[in-house]
Design a protein around this motif. Structure first.
Motif, short mmCIF file in Angstrom:
data_model
loop_
_atom_site.label_atom_id
_atom_site.label_comp_id
_atom_site.label_asym_id
_atom_site.label_seq_id
_atom_site.Cartn_x
_atom_site.Cartn_y
_atom_site.Cartn_z
N TYR A 28 0.82 -1.20 0.00
CA TYR A 28 0.00 0.00 0.00
C TYR A 28 0.86 1.26 0.00
O TYR A 28 1.83 1.36 0.74
CB TYR A 28 -0.90 0.04 1.25
N ALA B 63 0.47 5.84 -1.14
CA ALA B 63 -0.30 6.94 -1.71
C ALA B 63 0.66 7.94 -2.32
O ALA B 63 1.78 8.14 -1.82
CB ALA B 63 -1.16 7.62 -0.65
N ILE C 178 -4.57 12.68 -6.06
CA ILE C 178 -4.17 11.74 -5.02
C ILE C 178 -4.39 10.33 -5.56
O ILE C 178 -5.52 9.97 -5.90
CB ILE C 178 -4.99 11.93 -3.73
N THR D 271 -4.00 6.29 -4.67
CA THR D 271 -3.74 5.29 -3.65
C THR D 271 -3.74 3.92 -4.30
O THR D 271 -4.62 3.60 -5.10
CB THR D 271 -4.82 5.33 -2.54
N TYR E 158 -4.93 7.69 4.75
CA TYR E 158 -3.91 8.73 4.62
C TYR E 158 -4.52 10.09 4.95
O TYR E 158 -5.72 10.31 4.78
CB TYR E 158 -3.35 8.76 3.20
#
Length: 390
Positions: A33, A35, A50, A52, A86
């Motif tokens: 994972y 971002a 953004i 992710t 986040y």
């Protein structure tokens, strides 16, 4: 996830093409994972994407905001199996929390994000502290809070003439939760601009006299160094740390302290420009351990990987052996695109080393081989193109 801001359909015709860069990244402890923040390179590109990366199929989810985002962090979770969330902050004071189930938008009270009549504070950092957020920026601002309740928690630092209140930045925290913050103080231009009302201004001055006096004021301003101060601890319990003189008080160069990483042995490291590498251990303050031959290197990002401190300096990836830095081996192998790698962030996770590149790609060292991953082009297109919503 959007804010209110008028968009022009002919933006690209007026201001040129959208040229996004991958300028910030955050990575959970689980290497599946992370971002990313993608944004334009010009001041008139107040949009940010953004991205992710999701667990299923290693795909990306995209959110667009009409703001210039400055920092992104992983939110801590007590569930090691949960998908990470986040938090990110805009220059104006917007806070976005990005979760697998959706996103939330918050506004720090009395900021430009709330009203154009509010003070023009330029935010640059956000860090989770318990159930609250620690935020920092210009004009001496460092606040701890959430929703509508915030308190000033900046370390005590007296601003003396002719300096402006400090610009605060949050570097990070160690395994014990001790946070490192930086204050940068610059001379206030207002004291060195000649204008009616200035203590040296006279109504009967000739134009030549004004020009001569203004030149003297500008020359005087250049004699005041930039001041940089490091504090560690927690809100309400800060401790000042000693920086090397070339960083703490610099003239005329502009040094910086850029980051902090913690090793598994309990040692913490802070790094920055001019070869700055400092080390601290439990109950032992930070002290410089970098070498004189490395003074020409300027470190922007760092990570621990297999027990070694890995640093980024310009386009170089370096390994620090406790005394000197040497070129990292194996060298990042580029298969597609520009042969020059410009790292914006580096992380070490589960025996893998991740290098994120401004050029919309990232590299993974797994074993002895580098693998290159491209950010799909459909995920980097300009947000709100034609006035629509993504």
């Amino acid at each position: 996830m959007t804010d209110v801001m008028d968009d022009e359909g002919n933006f690209e015709e007026l201001y040129g093409a959208w040229e996004p860069k991958l300028y910030a990244a955050a990575m959970a402890e689980n290497d599946r994972y992370f971002a990313l923040l993608l944004g334009g390179t010009r001041w008139d590109d107040p949009y940010t994407i953004i991205l992710t990366r999701d667990a299923v199929g290693q795909t990306f989810s995209r959110s667009d905001v009409r703001r210039e985002l400055r920092d992104i962090r992983v939110l801590p979770s007590s569930d090691s199996n949960a998908y990470p969330s986040y938090v990110t902050i805009s220059r104006s004071g917007d806070i976005y929390v990005v979760r697998p189930a959706g996103s939330e938008h918050f506004v720090i009270p009395r900021t430009q994000a709330e009203s154009e009549d509010a003070p023009d504070i330029e935010f640059n950092s956000i860090f989770p502290v318990g159930d609250n957020w620690l935020v920092s920026g210009s004009d001496g601002v460092m606040k701890l809070g959430k929703s509508t309740t915030w308190e000033d928690v900046a370390p005590k630092l007296e601003t003396k003439y002719p300096y402006s209140p400090p610009k605060w930045s949050i570097l990070g925290a160690n395994a014990n939760g001790d946070i490192s913050v930086i204050a940068v103080e610059m001379s206030n231009t207002r004291y060195f601009n000649l204008y009616p009302g200035h203590e040296l201004y006279r109504d009967d001055m000739s134009e030549d006299e004004e020009d001569e006096l203004q030149a003297k004021l500008y020359a005087e301003q250049k004699t005041y160094p930039m001041l940089t101060t490091l504090f560690t601890g927690r809100p309400g319990a800060w401790k000042r740390q000693e920086l090397p003189q070339r960083i703490a008080s610099s003239l005329p160069a502009y040094p910086y302290v850029s980051g902090q990483v913690s090793g598994k042995t309990g040692r913490d490291y802070i790094f920055g420009s001019d070869g700055l590498i400092m080390e601290a251990m439990p109950s032992v303050d930070f002290s410089e351990i970098g070498s004189l031959p490395d003074r020409e290197k300027h470190y922007s990002s760092g990570a621990f990987w297999r027990g070694d401190l890995i640093l980024v300096a310009g386009s170089e990836l370096l390994r620090f052996d406790g005394h000197l830095t040497t070129p990292f081996s194996p060298k990042v192998r580029v298969k597609l695109g520009s042969p020059r790698v410009q790292p914006s962030a580096v992380f070490g996770r589960d025996e893998k080393l991740y290098v994120f590149d401004y050029g919309l790609r990232y590299f993974i060292l797994d074993g002895n081989e580098w693998n290159q991953r491209e950010i799909p082009t459909d995920l980097t297109e300009r947000p709100f193109k034609g006035g629509g919503e993504k």
